[in-house]
Design an enzyme around this catalytic site. Sequence first.
Site, PDB file in Angstrom:
ATOM      1  N   ASP A 197      15.240  20.606 -62.495  1.00 40.67           N
ATOM      2  CA  ASP A 197      15.905  20.548 -61.433  1.00 40.67           C
ATOM      3  C   ASP A 197      17.219  21.410 -61.407  1.00 40.67           C
ATOM      4  O   ASP A 197      17.310  21.899 -62.541  1.00 40.67           O
ATOM      5  CB  ASP A 197      16.087  19.264 -60.852  1.00 40.67           C
ATOM      6  CG  ASP A 197      15.982  18.880 -59.439  1.00 40.67           C
ATOM      7  OD1 ASP A 197      16.891  19.589 -58.590  1.00 40.67           O
ATOM      8  OD2 ASP A 197      15.081  18.285 -58.959  1.00 40.67           O
ATOM      9  N   HIS A 264      15.606  23.904 -55.924  1.00 42.97           N
ATOM     10  CA  HIS A 264      15.763  23.169 -57.098  1.00 42.97           C
ATOM     11  C   HIS A 264      15.955  24.054 -58.716  1.00 42.97           C
ATOM     12  O   HIS A 264      15.169  23.262 -59.466  1.00 42.97           O
ATOM     13  CB  HIS A 264      14.783  21.829 -57.349  1.00 42.97           C
ATOM     14  CG  HIS A 264      15.099  20.998 -56.162  1.00 42.97           C
ATOM     15  ND1 HIS A 264      16.512  20.127 -56.132  1.00 42.97           N
ATOM     16  CD2 HIS A 264      14.495  20.602 -55.227  1.00 42.97           C
ATOM     17  CE1 HIS A 264      16.483  19.263 -54.914  1.00 42.97           C
ATOM     18  NE2 HIS A 264      15.145  19.719 -54.378  1.00 42.97           N
ATOM     19  N   GLU A 327      12.427  20.818 -50.457  1.00 35.27           N
ATOM     20  CA  GLU A 327      13.837  21.248 -50.175  1.00 35.27           C
ATOM     21  C   GLU A 327      14.423  22.445 -50.688  1.00 35.27           C
ATOM     22  O   GLU A 327      15.626  22.590 -51.125  1.00 35.27           O
ATOM     23  CB  GLU A 327      14.680  20.034 -50.918  1.00 35.27           C
ATOM     24  CG  GLU A 327      14.578  18.577 -50.489  1.00 35.27           C
ATOM     25  CD  GLU A 327      15.449  17.662 -51.154  1.00 35.27           C
ATOM     26  OE1 GLU A 327      15.700  16.751 -50.314  1.00 35.27           O
ATOM     27  OE2 GLU A 327      15.678  17.563 -52.409  1.00 35.27           O
ATOM     28  N   TRP A 393       6.090  12.902 -49.393  1.00 34.36           N
ATOM     29  CA  TRP A 393       7.516  11.978 -49.804  1.00 34.36           C
ATOM     30  C   TRP A 393       8.341  11.982 -48.384  1.00 34.36           C
ATOM     31  O   TRP A 393       9.141  10.892 -48.516  1.00 34.36           O
ATOM     32  CB  TRP A 393       8.271  12.771 -50.806  1.00 34.36           C
ATOM     33  CG  TRP A 393       8.948  14.182 -50.418  1.00 34.36           C
ATOM     34  CD1 TRP A 393       8.469  15.156 -50.279  1.00 34.36           C
ATOM     35  CD2 TRP A 393      10.325  14.086 -50.223  1.00 34.36           C
ATOM     36  NE1 TRP A 393       9.549  16.142 -49.958  1.00 34.36           N
ATOM     37  CE2 TRP A 393      10.580  15.545 -49.762  1.00 34.36           C
ATOM     38  CE3 TRP A 393      11.489  13.253 -49.944  1.00 34.36           C
ATOM     39  CZ2 TRP A 393      11.767  15.727 -49.597  1.00 34.36           C
ATOM     40  CZ3 TRP A 393      12.666  13.557 -49.739  1.00 34.36           C
ATOM     41  CH2 TRP A 393      12.981  14.908 -49.450  1.00 34.36           C
ATOM     42  N   THR A 469      16.625   9.909 -60.665  1.00 39.47           N
ATOM     43  CA  THR A 469      17.668   9.273 -61.306  1.00 39.47           C
ATOM     44  C   THR A 469      18.963   9.719 -61.141  1.00 39.47           C
ATOM     45  O   THR A 469      19.873   9.530 -61.976  1.00 39.47           O
ATOM     46  CB  THR A 469      17.144   9.337 -62.953  1.00 39.47           C
ATOM     47  OG1 THR A 469      17.244  10.793 -63.174  1.00 39.47           O
ATOM     48  CG2 THR A 469      16.022   8.734 -63.208  1.00 39.47           C
TER      49      THR A 469
HETATM   50  C1  ACM Z   1      12.198  14.821 -52.909  1.00 44.03           C
HETATM   51  O1  ACM Z   1      12.623  13.655 -52.984  1.00 44.03           O
HETATM   52  N1  ACM Z   1      12.889  15.619 -52.867  1.00 44.03           N
HETATM   53  C2  ACM Z   1      10.726  14.878 -53.547  1.00 44.03           C
END
Ligand code: ACM
Length: 766
Positions: A197, A264, A327, A393, A469
Site C-alpha cells: 500500500d 495505493h 481508490e 467493499w 490497520t
Molecule cells: C478499501 O477499503 N479501499 C478496499
Amino acid sequence: MKKTRYVLAFALCGLGALAHAAPVANLIPLPAQISVSGNAFTVTAQTPIVVDGNDAEARHAADYLAKLANSTRHLPLQVKTGAAEAGAIVLKRDLQAPVANAEGYALDVTDKGIVITARDEAGLFYGAITAWQLLTPAQGSGDVRVEAVHIRDEPRFAWRGFMLDSARHFQTPDEVRSIIDQMAQHKLNTLHWHLTDDQGWRIEIKRYPELTRIGAWRTPPRVGKKDEPARYGGFYTQDDIRAIVAYAAERHITVVPELDMPGHAQAAVASYPELGSTGQRPAVSVDWGVNPYLYNVDDSTIHFLQNVLDEVMALFPSTYIHVGGDEAVKDQWQASATVQARMRALGIKNEDALQSWFIGQMGQYLTSHGRRLIGWDEILEGGVPASATVMSWRGTQGAIDAAKLGHDVVLSPSPQLYMDQMQSDLPDETTGRLPAQTLQNYYEFEAVPKELDATQAKHVLGMQAAMFTEHMPTMRHLQHAVFPRMDALSEAAWTPVKQRDFRGFVERLPAQLARYRAQDVGYADSAFAPSIEVDRNAAITTGHAKVTLADQVKFGNLHYTTDGSEPGASSPLYVSPFTVTVPSTIKAVSLADDGTPLAAARMRVIDLPSLRTRTTGELENCAGSNFRLRVQPTPDATSMAPTYLINVFDNCRMYRAAKLDGIAGIRVDTATLPRNFALAHEAKLVVAHKATTPQGELVVRLDSCKGKVLGTLPLPTDTPATFTLQGALKKQVGTHDLCLVFTSPITGPIWGVGAVTLLPAEKAGP
Ligand code: ACM
C-alpha cells in the site's frame, strides 16, 4: 433475568428424528445439523485419539486436535494408529460419510466414544475443531463429560475470508500465524493478505530489492515525539512467506495475496520512481486515506509488475491473486503527457477505461499462468475481464452489479464487515471508525443481496471481514477489533441462514470467550460490558443522579455497587434505573447465570466536575461532515488509551446540553495530533475557520457554531503532545449547546479533545 438455554435442534437426515428441544453445545459456528440423544461420553487423559495408520490426513487432523486440547485444556490426549475402538475419539476418512461436501463432516458422540468421519481431509479437520470445542471451555485439566450429540455439518459458503492489512501496520510472522490459528478455529478458509500500500511494501521481491529496502519503511510524522519511532516498517522475506503459506495450508486456509494497483502505489513509486507518472520520488506515505500516487502505464511498468507477479505466484499457490484496483484517483494520469499519449495510442477513451486496460493486462497474465484475478469493486468501472472475481467493499452494490454481469463475487462491504469500525460507543473503546458495527450487525449481515435471483446468487462465493490497520498499531488493538466479531462472521459464513439466531449465538459465546482467555487472545468485551448512563443536568440541579445500566447484547445479569466497592453476584441486581446522591461511585459488572463475569467491571464517578465534563467520545461533530474517527496520539503509538475522537474535515466539537448556570470558565484537555490524512478530491471539503492570531485559538460559541462568542482561548505556538487550555466564559443561564471551534490553519495539526469540563466561578479563577 434467567436465560433460555434451549433451542430447537433440527431433524437429522437419515436419522428421521423430529425437531426437539435440546441443550446447545457451545459450538461456533453452529453446525448445519445438530441433535442430542443418548448417553454422554467422558473424555479423560487416557482417552486415545485413534486414526488409521495409512491415513496421513486423518493423522494430521488428530494431531491438531490433540495439540489444541493440550494447549487450551491441559488434556494430554495421545494419538495412536490402529483400528477404530470403543472408548476413543476416532477420526476416519470414509467415502460413505453422510456429508458430501469436501469441507463437511459427521461427528457422533455416544457412550462408546466420539467418531468423526469425512470424505476429505478438510472435513476431518473441521470435525476435529468441533470436537475440540466440545471439550472446551472447561478450565484446567481433568476429565470432561461430552453430551451425546450427532452432527452433520458443512459450510454455507466456499469463501470464508478474513483480510489482514500488513501494510499500514506490520504484524510479525508469529503474529500472522496466531491470526491463522484463530481463523482455523473459526473454520474460515481464506486469508486475504494486503501486502502493499502507500504506507509500506511488505513482500520481498528478489528481482527488485528497493521495494523492501526503501518501500518497507516510513518516517512517521511527529518523529522524535513521545511514543513515535524514528522509522516504522518491516517486511516478510520469501522464507517467511513460504512458512506462513505452509502453516495456513496445514490449517486448510488458502492465502490470497493482494498487491494493490494501479493506485495505493506510493511505497512502490518511492522505491522505483520510474514506475510513477510524475517523475518525482515521493516518500513512503505517512498519510492514511487516498494518496495520489499511481503506477504509470508504460510497457516497462506492466512488465515490472508481471515480474513481481511471477515471484508472487511462486510463493502463493492460491488460484486467486488480488490486484486491488480500489481508490485510484486519476489526477496524476490526467496531468501526465506520457500517460495521455499512451492512452491515445491504445485508443482508450478515458482514465477509467485505462485502469480497466491496466487490470486487464494483469488478468491476462494471471490467466495465462492458470490463476484468476480478483479485485475490489472499482475494477467494474470501465469494464472488467470476464473471468475476474469482484470483491464488493463500497457497500453491496458492486456485488449486485458484478453478479448480474455473471462475475463471481465476495461480499466484504464497508462498513458492515469492516473491522476497523468500532464496536460500541463505550467511553473506553479504543481506536477505530464510527459508526460502531456491533456484534449483532456483524452477525446479521446477509451476504446474498436480495436483488439477486437464484442463478445470480450462485455467483456469491462467500463473505469476508476486512481488517484495515491504520488505527491498529499493535496486536492488542487488532485482537480487540477482530474478536469476538470473527465469531459472528464465521457463523454468518458457515451456518445455514435458517439456523442463524443471534440470541442463541450470544448464549454460546461465553464459552468462546473462555477459549480466548486460554489462548491469551485480547478480545473485546464491548458487547457484554455495562454502560453507566447518568441524567447529568438533573443531577447537577438536584444533587441526586438517576443511573441507567445496560449491556449491548442485553444478556448479562448486571450487578452494581454505589460505594466504589467491587461488584459481584451478591451486589444488587439491576432491574431499572436507580438514584444515588452526588457524589457517588458506581461500579457495574455483567455476570452470566453461573456467576462468571462476561466483561470487566466498569466504573463511573458521579461528582460535580464529572457531571460537567464531556469526554472525547461524548463530544459530537459540528454541523457538516459526519466523519468520525477515534485515533491514538501518534499514528504508531502502541498504547490502547488515550484515544481522541476527531473529524478530519472540521476541527470542531459540540458539547451538547451544557448547564451554564453558575459557570464561569472552561477547561479543555487537548492533544496535538498529526494531520496525516490524504483526502484526494475531498480535501476541498476541509473547513477552515477564521483566526485572529497566526496560531489560531479555540473559540467557544453559544448554541451553535454561528452563535455568540462566550470565550476565546489562544492555542500554543509550540506543539506539545498534550496540553490544557483553560479560560473564562461569559456567564449565561440555562441549558445550551456549546460549539468549540479551532481556528488554527488547516495545514497545521488536528487538535484532539480528550475532555471538556465546565468550571464554576470558584474553580475558573479570576
Ligand atoms: C478499501 O477499503 N479501499 C478496499
